[in-house]
Design an enzyme around this catalytic site. Sequence first.
Site, PDB file in Angstrom:
ATOM      1  N   TYR A  62       5.612  -9.181   8.286  1.00 25.22           N
ATOM      2  CA  TYR A  62       5.237  -7.784   8.483  1.00 25.22           C
ATOM      3  C   TYR A  62       5.279  -7.446   9.966  1.00 25.22           C
ATOM      4  CZ  TYR A  62       3.059  -8.484   3.871  1.00 25.22           C
ATOM      5  OH  TYR A  62       2.830  -8.788   2.548  1.00 25.22           O
ATOM      6  N   ASP A  84       0.840  -1.188   0.000  1.00 23.29           N
ATOM      7  CA  ASP A  84       0.000   0.000   0.000  1.00 23.29           C
ATOM      8  C   ASP A  84       0.882   1.248   0.000  1.00 23.29           C
ATOM      9  OD1 ASP A  84      -2.339  -1.463   0.071  1.00 23.29           O
ATOM     10  OD2 ASP A  84      -2.519  -1.390   2.260  1.00 23.29           O
TER      11      ASP A  84
END
Length: 301
Positions: free
Chosen positions: A75, A47
């Site tokens: 992540y 993103d």
Amino acid sequence: MARRRKGRDISGWLVVDKPAGITSTAVVNKVRWALDAKKAGHAGTLDPEATGVLAVALGEATKTVPYITDALKAYTFTVRLGQATNTDDAEGEVIATSDLRPDDAAIKEALSSFVGDIMQVPPQFSAVKVDGERAYKKARDGEEMELAARPLWVEELLLIDRPDADHVVLEMTCGKGGYVRSIARDLGEALGCKAHVKSLRRVWSGPFQATDGVTLEQVDALAKTPELDAFIQPLEVGLSDLQEVRCLAESVAKLRNGNPASVIATGVEFGDEVWASYEGKAIAVGTYRGGEIQPSRVFVV
């Protein structure tokens, strides 16, 4: 007659430590310009506000992108408790709030239900296609959609920090196709407190580490120089999850022409997907069939 794309025939991987505030496509375009590369693509969108590993494939390495996309990735992300947003991240509008703040024990217990094979509904603002159109385009027009749940393998999901009552820092290792924003949203629902992602960083993806990545500032500063070329990793790195077999000199031309050829293999079973090398360079990816491979992708470098 089709126009030939200008640029250098350069193959390999450039790992960028992507900053916030730029799209993955813009990073690829910047890298292509800086290296004067004829062909480039990336292995897994981040993103715009996310940071971390964006592996940019150059030239023949673009043929290995599926193997990085399929690999495990990790992540770290900060979840804001008490607020749900329409985008499931901090860029969106707050659509619901809660005064409930679960303790660490409740959060850890809830996280366990997100580990293993799970089903996950993508965010309304996502790139999944609905009736041939990206969901985020419909969402921007105010259209609410019922998106189908998708399978996701989550290897690990851990609470690693609690800076304050409103925020938790999580670390997740997962397979392809996962939406961290959906994890935060669904965790908030499971805890009854609402939640969204405040910040997100991809720390590694397959063989690529954020700590090995170049910054966009470096890409700009070293553009069109051999110094930037020095950061390029071999395309073979993208095949690290496959077993390697070695091909004979007489097999190279056969494989590159798409024909089966003899290879030398140990510990490989009939039907395995493998990559064939000659003098350390990738020649092809294919299916091992008892002493030879049937190529499915070939490399010309």
